[in-house]
Design a protein around this motif. Structure first.
Motif, PDB file in Angstrom:
ATOM      1  N   SER A  13      -8.122 -27.322 -12.305  1.00 43.90           N
ATOM      2  CA  SER A  13      -9.312 -26.577 -12.708  1.00 43.90           C
ATOM      3  C   SER A  13      -9.016 -25.835 -14.007  1.00 43.90           C
ATOM      4  CB  SER A  13      -9.737 -25.596 -11.609  1.00 43.90           C
ATOM      5  OG  SER A  13      -8.683 -24.708 -11.273  1.00 43.90           O
ATOM      6  N   GLU A  14      -9.966 -25.887 -14.949  1.00 40.78           N
ATOM      7  CA  GLU A  14      -9.707 -25.270 -16.244  1.00 40.78           C
ATOM      8  C   GLU A  14      -9.700 -23.746 -16.164  1.00 40.78           C
ATOM      9  OE1 GLU A  14     -12.623 -26.754 -18.951  1.00 40.78           O
ATOM     10  OE2 GLU A  14     -14.238 -25.495 -18.178  1.00 40.78           O
ATOM     11  N   VAL A  15     -10.266 -23.182 -15.127  1.00 41.64           N
ATOM     12  CA  VAL A  15     -10.057 -21.773 -14.800  1.00 41.64           C
ATOM     13  C   VAL A  15      -9.221 -21.742 -13.528  1.00 41.64           C
ATOM     14  CG1 VAL A  15     -11.083 -19.550 -14.190  1.00 41.64           C
ATOM     15  CG2 VAL A  15     -12.235 -21.049 -15.840  1.00 41.64           C
ATOM     16  N   GLY A  16      -8.025 -21.207 -13.642  1.00 41.95           N
ATOM     17  CA  GLY A  16      -7.150 -21.080 -12.491  1.00 41.95           C
ATOM     18  C   GLY A  16      -7.137 -19.644 -11.989  1.00 41.95           C
ATOM     19  N   TYR A  17      -6.156 -19.343 -11.164  1.00 38.14           N
ATOM     20  CA  TYR A  17      -6.025 -17.990 -10.623  1.00 38.14           C
ATOM     21  C   TYR A  17      -4.592 -17.523 -10.823  1.00 38.14           C
ATOM     22  CZ  TYR A  17      -6.079 -14.012  -7.440  1.00 38.14           C
ATOM     23  OH  TYR A  17      -5.981 -12.747  -6.924  1.00 38.14           O
ATOM     24  N   ASP A  43     -13.248 -20.901  -3.043  1.00 40.52           N
ATOM     25  CA  ASP A  43     -14.697 -21.105  -2.879  1.00 40.52           C
ATOM     26  C   ASP A  43     -15.380 -21.358  -4.219  1.00 40.52           C
ATOM     27  OD1 ASP A  43     -14.448 -20.779  -0.170  1.00 40.52           O
ATOM     28  OD2 ASP A  43     -15.094 -18.676  -0.158  1.00 40.52           O
ATOM     29  N   ALA A  44     -14.808 -20.808  -5.300  1.00 37.47           N
ATOM     30  CA  ALA A  44     -15.388 -20.967  -6.634  1.00 37.47           C
ATOM     31  C   ALA A  44     -14.942 -22.263  -7.310  1.00 37.47           C
ATOM     32  CB  ALA A  44     -15.014 -19.772  -7.508  1.00 37.47           C
ATOM     33  N   GLY A  45     -14.158 -23.059  -6.629  1.00 37.93           N
ATOM     34  CA  GLY A  45     -13.727 -24.343  -7.180  1.00 37.93           C
ATOM     35  C   GLY A  45     -12.390 -24.312  -7.882  1.00 37.93           C
ATOM     36  N   ILE A  46     -11.692 -23.197  -7.832  1.00 34.82           N
ATOM     37  CA  ILE A  46     -10.375 -23.091  -8.456  1.00 34.82           C
ATOM     38  C   ILE A  46      -9.347 -23.829  -7.606  1.00 34.82           C
ATOM     39  CG2 ILE A  46      -8.500 -21.453  -8.966  1.00 34.82           C
ATOM     40  CD1 ILE A  46     -10.688 -19.461  -9.828  1.00 34.82           C
ATOM     41  N   ASP A  47      -8.563 -24.701  -8.243  1.00 38.41           N
ATOM     42  CA  ASP A  47      -7.526 -25.419  -7.514  1.00 38.41           C
ATOM     43  C   ASP A  47      -6.166 -25.332  -8.197  1.00 38.41           C
ATOM     44  OD1 ASP A  47      -7.611 -27.311  -9.604  1.00 38.41           O
ATOM     45  OD2 ASP A  47      -8.967 -28.625  -8.496  1.00 38.41           O
ATOM     46  N   PHE A  48      -6.030 -24.418  -9.165  1.00 34.41           N
ATOM     47  CA  PHE A  48      -4.733 -24.180  -9.795  1.00 34.41           C
ATOM     48  C   PHE A  48      -4.365 -22.715  -9.620  1.00 34.41           C
ATOM     49  CE2 PHE A  48      -1.980 -22.939 -13.348  1.00 34.41           C
ATOM     50  CZ  PHE A  48      -0.954 -23.854 -13.182  1.00 34.41           C
ATOM     51  N   PHE A  49      -3.215 -22.471  -9.022  1.00 31.05           N
ATOM     52  CA  PHE A  49      -2.759 -21.119  -8.732  1.00 31.05           C
ATOM     53  C   PHE A  49      -1.373 -20.920  -9.338  1.00 31.05           C
ATOM     54  CE2 PHE A  49      -5.912 -22.143  -5.646  1.00 31.05           C
ATOM     55  CZ  PHE A  49      -6.582 -20.961  -5.394  1.00 31.05           C
ATOM     56  N   ASP A  50      -1.210 -19.809 -10.046  1.00 30.78           N
ATOM     57  CA  ASP A  50       0.054 -19.496 -10.704  1.00 30.78           C
ATOM     58  C   ASP A  50       0.672 -18.268 -10.052  1.00 30.78           C
ATOM     59  OD1 ASP A  50       1.863 -19.774 -13.245  1.00 30.78           O
ATOM     60  OD2 ASP A  50       1.347 -17.658 -13.107  1.00 30.78           O
TER      61      ASP A  50
END
Length: 339
Positions: A13-17, A43-50
């Motif tokens: 996802s181009e916006v991660g968390y 829930d917002a579609g984020i699938d990249f977590f750092d």
């Protein structure tokens, strides 16, 4: 949510968390708040977590592992962690195979996985980038199945440029936002030319670009925005992107005036509800070499708003000029040649 390619790691996802906040150094964050934030991100579609092994001494990794257990098992998310800052003293010689294996094994346990998706050297001393044996060690950990891919998290543009000369480096995490623009001069093009993914951290300058801070804002004693303003604990560039606080407030106010003007102009395609943080995130995403941007928050509404920047139209020329003007007027002299 739109997706982009992160080196050979794959589409993310181009916006991660960014999960530093749910670990430590941002004041008191309860476990329930942390869990709610991560769930809001999914829930917002984020699938990249750092994350990183030192965020709350592993707390951030453990929370992500618990909340995302099913998504991790089904490969529906990518979790990137970092290693190296547990060294004491934090010196280049410590980035050897034995220590990296030890750190990686601890992160595997915290996240509950056999193989880590992406491991990044965590802002190591500059000399590490001149130690091929460190990158050989990472290759060994790939061969052993402990990690799938590796990258680096850097403080300085020059470190990023040196890192991407190693063929195994799949990603570079770097500070990039409207108040830290130097990576756009050379680094982004060089990374793109080598198909190296770019992860943009500190995108909202530790809250300066949210519009929620003021000269009267008080930060808790365990918040790095209190104790690291002069770089007493780690690189000062991690706090308010290295911009002196009062200068950053002036710059944010100037950008906010532009946001208000855009919202009031019905002919502007990016107006009508564009917030200051969304303007900032959209500015970053408008650089094609960026793979993902990783704002962090413990407020579900903010997490959803950040994620929504993915669906916004690119900024127009007037918006880009406004960001450039604010940078030149307020910020450039403080940060541009430093990092």
């Amino acid at each position: 949510m739109n997706h982009r390619t992160l080196g050979n790691v794959g589409a993310v996802s181009e916006v991660g968390y960014g999960s530093w906040q749910i670990g430590s150094d941002w004041g008191d964050v309860s476990e329930s708040e942390a869990v709610a934030a991560v769930e809001a991100a999914r829930d917002a579609g984020i699938d990249f977590f750092d994350t990183a092994d030192v965020y709350g001494d592993g707390r951030s990794e453990q929370i992500l592992g618990d909340v995302l257990e099913r998504d991790i098992a089904s490969d529906d998310v990518t979790v990137a962690t970092k290693a190296g800052r547990r060294l004491d003293p934090h010196v280049a010689d410590g980035y050897d195979e034995a220590n990296l294996r030890r750190f990686v094994d601890r992160s595997r346990e915290n996240l509950g996985v056999e193989t880590l998706d992406l491991v990044q050297l965590h802002c190591p001393p500059t000399d590490v980038y001149y130690r091929p044996e460190t990158f050989d060690a990472l290759e060994t950990l790939v061969d052993e199945g402990r990690i799938a891919r590796y990258g680096v998290s850097v403080e300085r543009v020059e470190e990023g440029l040196k890192a991407i000369a190693y063929p195994g480096v799949e990603s570079v995490q770097i500070i990039f936002n409207p108040l830290r623009q130097r990576p756009a001069e050379l680094f982004l093009d060089e990374a793109a030319a080598r198909d190296v993914g770019v992860i943009c951290r500190v995108p909202l300058a530790s809250g300066l670009l949210t519009g929620a801070l003021s000269r009267d804002t008080e930060f808790a004693g365990d918040d790095h925005r209190n104790y690291n303003r002069e770089g007493d604990a780690f690189d000062v560039g991690e706090t308010f992107a290295g911009v002196p606080y009062e200068v950053g407030l002036d710059a944010a106010d100037a950008l906010a005036e532009r946001v208000d003007a855009v919202a009031a102009d019905p002919t502007d395609a990016t107006g009508d509800g564009l917030s200051l943080p969304q303007l900032s995130l959209r500015w970053i995403l408008d650089h094609d070499a960026v793979s993902t941007v990783i704002p962090g928050s413990t407020t579900p509404a903010h997490v959803r708003s950040n994620a929504a920047a993915s669906e916004l139209a690119p900024l127009d020329e007037a918006d880009r000029e406004a960001v450039a003007d604010v940078y030149d007027e307020f910020v450039r002299e403080h940060v541009h040649q430093r990092w």
